[in-house]
Design an enzyme around this catalytic site. Structure first.
Site, PDB file in Angstrom:
ATOM      1  N   GLU A 189       0.963  -1.246   0.047  1.00  0.00           N
ATOM      2  CA  GLU A 189       0.041  -0.068  -0.006  1.00  0.00           C
ATOM      3  C   GLU A 189       1.027   1.454  -0.128  1.00  0.00           C
ATOM      4  O   GLU A 189       2.075   1.029   0.312  1.00  0.00           O
ATOM      5  CB  GLU A 189      -0.897   0.094   1.147  1.00  0.00           C
ATOM      6  CG  GLU A 189      -0.284  -0.114   2.498  1.00  0.00           C
ATOM      7  CD  GLU A 189      -1.359  -0.112   3.880  1.00  0.00           C
ATOM      8  OE1 GLU A 189      -2.273  -0.767   3.843  1.00  0.00           O
ATOM      9  OE2 GLU A 189      -0.761   0.481   4.904  1.00  0.00           O
ATOM     10  N   HIS A 244       0.608   5.662   1.192  1.00  0.00           N
ATOM     11  CA  HIS A 244      -0.501   6.787   1.844  1.00  0.00           C
ATOM     12  C   HIS A 244       0.325   7.987   1.962  1.00  0.00           C
ATOM     13  O   HIS A 244       1.453   8.121   1.774  1.00  0.00           O
ATOM     14  CB  HIS A 244      -1.081   6.280   3.175  1.00  0.00           C
ATOM     15  CG  HIS A 244      -0.014   5.406   3.845  1.00  0.00           C
ATOM     16  ND1 HIS A 244       1.222   6.095   4.390  1.00  0.00           N
ATOM     17  CD2 HIS A 244      -0.069   3.985   4.248  1.00  0.00           C
ATOM     18  CE1 HIS A 244       1.862   5.111   5.308  1.00  0.00           C
ATOM     19  NE2 HIS A 244       0.913   3.915   4.994  1.00  0.00           N
ATOM     20  N   HIS A 281       5.762   6.660   7.294  1.00  0.00           N
ATOM     21  CA  HIS A 281       5.886   5.663   8.166  1.00  0.00           C
ATOM     22  C   HIS A 281       6.985   5.823   8.982  1.00  0.00           C
ATOM     23  O   HIS A 281       8.271   6.023   8.501  1.00  0.00           O
ATOM     24  CB  HIS A 281       5.941   4.310   7.458  1.00  0.00           C
ATOM     25  CG  HIS A 281       4.589   3.538   7.319  1.00  0.00           C
ATOM     26  ND1 HIS A 281       3.899   3.330   8.501  1.00  0.00           N
ATOM     27  CD2 HIS A 281       4.083   2.835   6.610  1.00  0.00           C
ATOM     28  CE1 HIS A 281       2.897   2.595   8.459  1.00  0.00           C
ATOM     29  NE2 HIS A 281       2.659   2.172   7.180  1.00  0.00           N
ATOM     30  N   HIS A 324       4.855   0.173  -0.172  1.00  0.00           N
ATOM     31  CA  HIS A 324       5.637  -0.524   0.789  1.00  0.00           C
ATOM     32  C   HIS A 324       4.941  -1.641   1.176  1.00  0.00           C
ATOM     33  O   HIS A 324       3.605  -1.881   1.085  1.00  0.00           O
ATOM     34  CB  HIS A 324       6.011   0.402   2.045  1.00  0.00           C
ATOM     35  CG  HIS A 324       4.795   1.082   2.587  1.00  0.00           C
ATOM     36  ND1 HIS A 324       4.271   2.162   2.284  1.00  0.00           N
ATOM     37  CD2 HIS A 324       4.294   0.481   3.838  1.00  0.00           C
ATOM     38  CE1 HIS A 324       3.175   2.391   3.013  1.00  0.00           C
ATOM     39  NE2 HIS A 324       2.966   1.448   4.101  1.00  0.00           N
ATOM     40  N   CYS A 351       4.997   0.802  15.228  1.00  0.00           N
ATOM     41  CA  CYS A 351       4.813   1.716  14.312  1.00  0.00           C
ATOM     42  C   CYS A 351       4.152   2.907  14.588  1.00  0.00           C
ATOM     43  O   CYS A 351       3.205   3.001  15.584  1.00  0.00           O
ATOM     44  CB  CYS A 351       3.730   1.166  13.124  1.00  0.00           C
ATOM     45  SG  CYS A 351       3.432   2.486  11.788  1.00  0.00           S
TER      46      CYS A 351
END
Lengths: 152, 152
Positions: free
Chosen positions: B65, B67, B71, B105, B119
């Site tokens: 995905e 976004h 991250h 990723h 995360c």
């Protein structure tokens, strides 16, 4: 920038990472502490929080302090104790520690073991408050002797 | 509330904590993934970020995905690989992984080893974007075969 920063192993067992500076915990003389360093692991431009790593050498300790912001800590390495209010508890690898606002707290590494922990904080936060000078003197020489309930 | 939440050891080696629920990674069928769970370690009321823990069983993988939000990942346990754009790199305990906005990723656990990672995310963030259906079909059966550069 996308990156993988590896854990560096220099044989000492201390944790360090590629492209991460090992910083002073605080300015010398600003507060009592012993044998502790600070590393900022993540401070992303699009996030209002940071993830920091603190490492305390065997026998060392963080400052006894309190502040308005909550603490969110994950023990990454070693063992020691955490003082929260008047309570002292053993802590070990991967334990999660939450400290409420305006609560006295202090981390100690074990005498024979380092203590490394992650700390999640907002980039904007209030400054820690310290015990009075009298209590401070007690913590610097005999950190186990202070009574945090009376320290404020 | 101030608390110490201990790592629970059930003999499996999987990470779990007192008073932390092991959640579904995502709703089943919403995206391709395999053998991955999610735990929210810290979501403090006075912070706009959360620290989450994802654990992937041996041979499992997260969704491919991208976004808008970056991250910030710390590998807490085991080993595997991370795909960032078109690059696939091995990752191991305590490595730091940063992924830029709008970059494909995906995390894979090793065939013989689980992969657990922290995360750091903002509580408010954009939803992940998925590859097209054609590419999605490729990732679910043969996650090594997809070309993320062509996936968007």
């Amino acid at each position: 920038m996308s990156a993988i920063r590896r854990l560096l192993t220099d044989g000492s067992g201390d944790f360090g990472w590629q492209d991460v500076d090992r910083l002073r915990y605080k300015a010398e003389g600003s507060a009592p502490f012993k044998d502790i360093t600070r590393q900022v692991l993540f401070s992303q431009i699009d996030q209002t929080c940071e993830l920091r790593y603190f490492e305390i050498a065997p026998g060392g300790y963080s400052t006894l302090e309190q502040h308005q912001h909550t603490h969110a800590v994950l023990i990454l390495r070693g063992r020691g104790t955490v003082r929260i209010g008047t309570d002292v508890q053993p802590i070990a690898e991967h334990d999660l520690v939450t400290v409420d606002p305006l609560t006295w707290h202090q981390f100690h590494a074990a005498p024979d073991n380092a203590l490394g922990f992650l700390c999640l904080v907002s980039k904007e936060r209030d400054k820690p408050r310290l015990p009075t000078d009298e209590k401070r003197a007690m913590t610097s020489d005999s950190p186990g002797a202070v009574d945090p309930a009376a320290a404020g």
